[in-house]
Design an enzyme around this catalytic site. Structure first.
Site, PDB file in Angstrom:
ATOM      1  N   HIS A 319       0.816  -1.216   0.000  1.00  0.00           N
ATOM      2  CA  HIS A 319       0.000   0.000   0.000  1.00  0.00           C
ATOM      3  C   HIS A 319       0.849   1.265   0.000  1.00  0.00           C
ATOM      4  O   HIS A 319       0.360   2.339  -0.340  1.00  0.00           O
ATOM      5  CB  HIS A 319      -0.994  -0.002   1.184  1.00  0.00           C
ATOM      6  CG  HIS A 319      -0.401   0.368   2.509  1.00  0.00           C
ATOM      7  ND1 HIS A 319      -0.057  -0.566   3.467  1.00  0.00           N
ATOM      8  CD2 HIS A 319      -0.102   1.570   3.055  1.00  0.00           C
ATOM      9  CE1 HIS A 319       0.415   0.049   4.531  1.00  0.00           C
ATOM     10  NE2 HIS A 319       0.404   1.341   4.307  1.00  0.00           N
ATOM     11  N   ASP A 351       0.098  -7.532   1.471  1.00  0.00           N
ATOM     12  CA  ASP A 351       0.543  -6.141   1.609  1.00  0.00           C
ATOM     13  C   ASP A 351       2.068  -6.027   1.683  1.00  0.00           C
ATOM     14  O   ASP A 351       2.613  -5.318   2.520  1.00  0.00           O
ATOM     15  CB  ASP A 351      -0.098  -5.499   2.843  1.00  0.00           C
ATOM     16  CG  ASP A 351      -0.039  -3.968   2.793  1.00  0.00           C
ATOM     17  OD1 ASP A 351       0.249  -3.421   1.700  1.00  0.00           O
ATOM     18  OD2 ASP A 351      -0.260  -3.319   3.826  1.00  0.00           O
ATOM     19  N   SER A 420       4.613   3.068   7.849  1.00  0.00           N
ATOM     20  CA  SER A 420       4.308   1.850   7.081  1.00  0.00           C
ATOM     21  C   SER A 420       5.489   1.439   6.215  1.00  0.00           C
ATOM     22  O   SER A 420       6.084   2.267   5.516  1.00  0.00           O
ATOM     23  CB  SER A 420       3.089   2.083   6.189  1.00  0.00           C
ATOM     24  OG  SER A 420       1.920   2.197   6.951  1.00  0.00           O
TER      25      SER A 420
END
Length: 474
Positions: A319, A351, A420
């Site tokens: 992502h 992911d 992230s």
């Protein structure tokens, strides 16, 4: 309408009281009706007996330790097309059902029809559990097609005539999706036994668990068994699995006993030796900040990444790099920004993604120790929250969660947007997770993709020292 017979199965409720007796059971098959066995064998009599009984089945039973959860991006696209065709099909049209694409072909029309009906049934069961949404159901449908293509050729050797039904032993963690795949094999006439040496709660609806019988031994002990090692031991008496295996995960060397003891002690010391926070913070040099640019050369978001080898490969979240046209990678103590548009591989369901820059750099090693991670264990998070390059924070593992069919580590080390793709490390400086998400409405409720999922994704990209002191690609 073309009339095709479908295989009917009846699950025998008798409980299995010995692993080895699984070889001798055989359900009656007559007039397209088959008696099948679906067992869960929990616990062990003794470790020696457990291993010996499994070895006694190697030549006659298909044994799998765990199902592969990594699907290459090109296969995801392929299976997605097949799934959409299935979703739009009227299941009352048997001829179209038979002609529909499928990753595995039974020559026998009865088996072919049964397999496709079984796939439809399994998808329907999954969708109805807790009212799964269409997106999650599609992801499972794609994974099921992948497992069919990968494992059916190993299980169904004869596809021309419906006979000689296979036996399957599954030794991995029993989760909902794996359980439904095994149930699909049951619907195709296979006898199944799930071995779990350790007693633990199974997160599967009770009505589905009742499809299988269970038997529990009084003794329970976690045992990690390599199927490859058992095969070697079964066919070549030259391979010796010595005491070093208990501490090193997979040491398979023919050494004298005194040499083995020295290696064991060295491994134990390396596995338990913790590093100071100051030294752990220096690992930030192997964590990068990623700026994501669109076609207009505008930076649309930032995230983090972890260097995983000396070839310039950087692991991050899918992502983070999704919707990006190219990326700018910033290294610590380096004024240059390394631009790239090279996405080496990605897996949107897990992911995870790998991008590459033309820059050799020291990297962080992935956690591959035999010891399981535990709740309460101290961890370090390194990333670039809110663009604050390579911030370091500490916390503990607060739990292990299943989020959208993906195992995640829940931890308390503070993170924010931009973290992230960053590194979650244990106190030995090993990568145990890729920071993925946090809950804004809670305090320090954060998630990371765990190391086992990462390992299956980055095999072929990481380097480990071998026993002779050299290096090998994993």
């Amino acid at each position: 309408m073309k009339q095709i017979q479908k295989l009917e199965v009846r699950i025998n409720p008798i409980a299995l009281t010995s692993i080895l007796s699984f070889k001798n059971i055989s359900g009656r098959f007559f007039n397209y009706k088959k008696d099948v066995y679906f067992f869960r064998y929990i616990g062990i009599k003794s470790e020696k007996t457990y291993v010996e009984e499994i070895m006694g089945l190697l030549s006659e039973v298909f044994i799998e330790k765990s199902l592969d959860n990594f699907i290459a991006s090109n296969l995801v696209e392929k299976y997605s097309v097949i799934y959409e065709e299935w979703k739009n099909l009227s299941y009352h049209n048997i001829e179209k059902l038979i002609d529909l694409k499928f990753p595995f072909k039974f020559q026998d029309n009865c088996w072919e029809y049964t397999a496709k009906e079984a796939y439809r049934k399994i998808i329907e069961i999954y969708f109805n559990i807790k009212n799964q949404n269409e997106s999650i159901t599609k992801n499972f449908g794609i994974k099921l097609l992948y497992w069919i293509e990968k494992y059916f050729p190993k299980i169904f050797k004869n596809t021309e005539e419906i006979k000689n039904f296979s036996k399957v032993i599954y030794m991995g963690e029993l989760k909902l999706q794996e359980y439904l795949f095994l149930y699909m094999l049951v619907l195709l006439g296979c006898d199944i036994v799930c071995l779990d040496s350790e007693k633990k709660k199974i997160n599967i609806p009770e009505n589905l668990l009742k499809l299988s019988s269970s038997y529990e031994e009084a003794n329970s002990k976690k045992i990690d068994i390599s199927i490859e090692d058992l095969l070697l031991k079964n066919t070549k008496n030259q391979v010796k699995i010595n005491q070093a295996e208990e501490s090193s995960n997979m040491i398979k060397v023919n050494l004298k006993r005194n040499e083995s003891k020295e290696i064991i002690e060295q491994i134990k010391e390396n596995e338990t030796k913790e590093v100071s926070y100051e030294k752990l913070a220096t690992l930030a040099s192997s964590v990068v900040m990623i700026s994501v640019f669109n076609r207009k050369k505008e930076c649309i978001k930032t995230g983090s990444g972890v260097i995983i080898n000396d070839k310039g490969n950087i692991l991050t979240n899918f992502h983070v790099i999704s919707n990006g046209y190219y990326f700018g990678v910033q290294l610590e103590n380096d004024d240059k920004i390394y631009f790239t548009n090279e996405i080496v591989k990605y897996h949107d369901l897990n992911d995870l993604a790998i991008i590459k820059i033309e820059k050799a750099h020291k990297y962080i090693k992935l956690y591959q120790d035999t010891r399981e991670l535990v709740r309460g264990q101290k961890v370090i998070a390194i990333g670039s929250p809110l663009g604050l390059f390579n911030s370091v924070s500490d916390g503990i593992i607060s739990g292990f969660r299943m989020i959208d069919d993906l195992y995640m580590i829940q931890f308390t080390a503070p993170i924010s947007h931009g973290s992230s793709g960053g590194a979650l490390l244990d106190l030995n400086g090993k990568l145990i997770g890729i920071i993925t998400a946090g809950f804004d409405k809670g305090q320090n409720i954060n998630l990371a993709v765990e190391h086992k999922t990462i390992l299956s994704f980055i095999k072929g990209f990481i380097i480990e020292k071998n026993n002779e002191g050299g290096r090998k690609w994993q």
